[in-house]
Structure formats: C-alpha cells, structure tokens
Design an enzyme around this catalytic site. Structure first.
Site, PDB file in Angstrom:
ATOM      1  CG  HIS A 126      -2.042  -1.031   1.067  1.00  0.00           C
ATOM      2  ND1 HIS A 126      -2.855  -1.406   2.097  1.00  0.00           N
ATOM      3  CD2 HIS A 126      -2.421  -1.773   0.000  1.00  0.00           C
ATOM      4  CE1 HIS A 126      -3.720  -2.332   1.671  1.00  0.00           C
ATOM      5  NE2 HIS A 126      -3.461  -2.579   0.401  1.00  0.00           N
ATOM      6  CB  CYS A 152       3.300  17.000 -12.889  1.00  0.00           C
ATOM      7  SG  CYS A 152       4.389  17.484 -11.550  1.00  0.00           S
ATOM      8  CB  CYS A 184       2.298  21.410 -12.522  1.00  0.00           C
ATOM      9  SG  CYS A 184       1.672  20.215 -11.323  1.00  0.00           S
ATOM     10  CG  ASN A 214      -5.461 -10.520  13.592  1.00  0.00           C
ATOM     11  OD1 ASN A 214      -4.378  -9.960  13.488  1.00  0.00           O
ATOM     12  ND2 ASN A 214      -6.463 -10.248  12.827  1.00  0.00           N
TER      13      ASN A 214
END
Ligand code: BV8
Ligand code: ZN
Length: 234
Positions: A118, A129, A147, A207
């Site tokens: 990510h 740009c 820009c 987890n």
C-alpha cells in the site's frame, strides 16, 4: 505439542517462509490500526480522506488526516516483533515480508526483503504531474513547484492500483512459500485479502481475535504480534 511448538517446527523445516502483515503489526508501537475498536476508521470515514476523490475535492481534510498520521508516526518506532522478523531474515528463517503498512517499520527494523503493497507515507509526489516532493513541502501544504498541483504521500488510496512490482512479488512469494504467517490484518481490503487463498501448505494467522478467515489458516495463534513472535523466537 502446543500450537507454538507446531509453528516453530514448521518454521525450522520450511524451505520458504513468507510473512504478510497489516496494521495490527504496528499497534504495539503506538500506531492505531484501522478497523478494531481504536482504529482510524472508527473516527474517520475512509471515503472522506483515503480516496482520490477526497484528495481532489477536499484537500484540506485529506492533508490534515495524512499530516496528523505522519506527525504521530514520527514519535513511534518499530517494536521487538519487527526486530525479530528482521533477525529471522538474517538467520535464513524468513525469506520475504509483504506488508500493507505504510510506516516503513519493517525496513527501519532491518528487514531488507519487504514489499510495501500500500505504498509509503514517508515519500511524496505531486498528484498532478507525479514529480517527487519533500516531506517538509507536504507538511507545509506547499503546491508542486513545477505545476502547482496538490502534494500527497505515496500511499495507495482506495480505488488506486497497487504498485505493480510489489503486488507481483508478494503474489509469487506467497504462492511459492511452504509457510505463510499472516500477522495483524483483518484481511478486509482487496486485493490483499485474496493472498491467503492463494497459498498452499501451512498458514498461520496471528491476531488478537480469531480470524474471520479461519478456513484459510492451518493454525490460528491468538494474541498480540510482539508477544507471539517473542514466543516463537524463544
Ligand atoms: C484496488 C490508504 C484495483 C493507505 C488503504 C468500492 C469502492 C472503491 C474500491 C472498492 C470498493 N469495493 C472494494 C474496493 C476495493 C478496495 C477495497 O478493498 N475496499 C474495501 C475496504 C471495501 N481496494 C482498493 O481500492 C485497492 N485497490 O482494488 O485497485 C486492483 C485490482 C487488482 C490488483 C491491484 C489493484 C487499494 C487498497 C489500499 C487502500 N488503502 N489505506 C493508508 O492511509 O494507510 S487501506 C487501509 O487498510 C490501510 O492501507 C491498511 O493497511 C489496510 C488494511 O487494513 P489492515 O492492515 O488489515 O488493518 P485493520 O485495522 O483492518 O486490521 C488490523 C487487525 O489486526 C485487526 O483484526 C486487529 O484485531 C488486529 N490487531 C490489532 N492489534 C494487534 C492485532 N493483531 C495482533 N497483534 C496486535 N497487537
Ligand atoms: Zn506537479
């Protein structure tokens, strides 16, 4: 044999072990995750801050969200679990890390083979740009020197493609692994949530709460990433 002993045996006999991490790998460094009770998305709607439309239609809110996260991260650092994974790479126990985290903590802890799926919150570019920009210019809310476009961190926003090389590398490493250890992710975000299904052999999920993806994992180790990694490393 305990689950920990089983996973240690897998690690010792594995020819290729790959780790996939998410925000739950960094919460013990003081960095909130996204979807648990104290996560970013419980306070902020990701559609308002983590999409291209949010950047283009409400830059002040986008800028405030990412500046706040950068300033918080500047006060945090990798924890023991990050250093254990880096040490496993040095000892040849771990071959690759694919992370959804943008905090750079795996590299900061010394891991060399890391795919940042990510992107990174610590490098910046002009949204129009594409020219590189500095952290100072972004935090000072400057416009692109070339820009006048908006400056942004190089994170992957919702709706944006993942970095091609990182995605391909993570895909091939996970598909060719004997053991895949998935740490601190809800696996809610596409396409990373497709990765566990592409693995064969042994998969371990760490987890705080049992995985809602239990069927993809041969072993679920409950507990906090740092603690579990320290137990596995004993
Ligand atoms: C893509 C920005 C095409 C960076 C993030 C509708 C509209 C638009 C898009 C979509 C849509 N429907 C689906 C999509 C696709 C979308 C998506 O999946 N949306 C979902 C959420 C509805 N995905 C995309 O847009 C992606 N791009 O699809 O492009 C494409 C197609 C093919 C191939 C390539 C590309 C872009 C996804 C990236 C979005 N960017 N954030 C930033 O600001 O950081 S997503 C955000 O979620 C973060 O990046 C984070 O990394 C990611 C995943 O979250 P987790 O890391 O899993 O964190 P979470 O809080 O969810 O879970 C943490 C877990 O750890 C919890 O379970 C917790 O209990 C546990 N835990 C906590 N502490 C600990 C712990 N465990 C162990 N120990 C602890 N101490
Ligand atoms: Zn520009």
């Amino acid at each position: 044999m305990s689950k920990i002993e089983t996973v240690v045996n897998w690690l010792q006999s594995s020819k290729k072990t790959v780790v996939l991490t998410g925000a739950g790998m960094s919460t013990e460094s003081g960095v909130p995750d996204f979807r648990s009770a104290s996560g970013w998305w419980t306070k902020t709607d990701p559609q308002q801050v983590a999409t291209v439309d949010a950047l283009e239609s409400n830059y002040p809110l986008f800028h405030e969200f990412y500046s706040m996260r950068i300033q918080l991260l500047d006060k945090c650092s990798p924890h023991k679990g990050h250093y254990i994974l880096a040490d496993w790479e040095k000892r040849g126990i771990l071959h690759h890390i694919a992370t959804q985290n943008v905090d750079g903590f795996h590299s900061k802890a010394g891991s060399r083979k890391v795919d940042e799926l990510h992107g990174s919150i610590y490098t910046f570019r002009c949204h129009s740009c594409g020219r590189d920009a500095s952290k100072e210019a972004f935090l000072a809310k400057e416009r692109c020197a070339h820009c006048q476009g908006y400056l942004r961190p190089n994170v992957v926003l919702f709706g944006e493609m993942l970095p091609e090389n990182a995605w391909r590398s993570a895909l091939s490493n996970i598909q060719s692994a004997d053991v895949v250890i998935v740490i601190g992710t809800s696996l809610e975000v596409y396409p990373v949530n497709q990765l566990p299904m592409m693995t064969k052999g042994k998969k371990v999920y760490i987890n705080k709460e049992a995985a809602s993806h239990a069927s993809y994992f041969d072993c679920i180790l409950e507990g906090k990433a740092k603690e579990v990694l320290m137990e596995l490393d004993d």
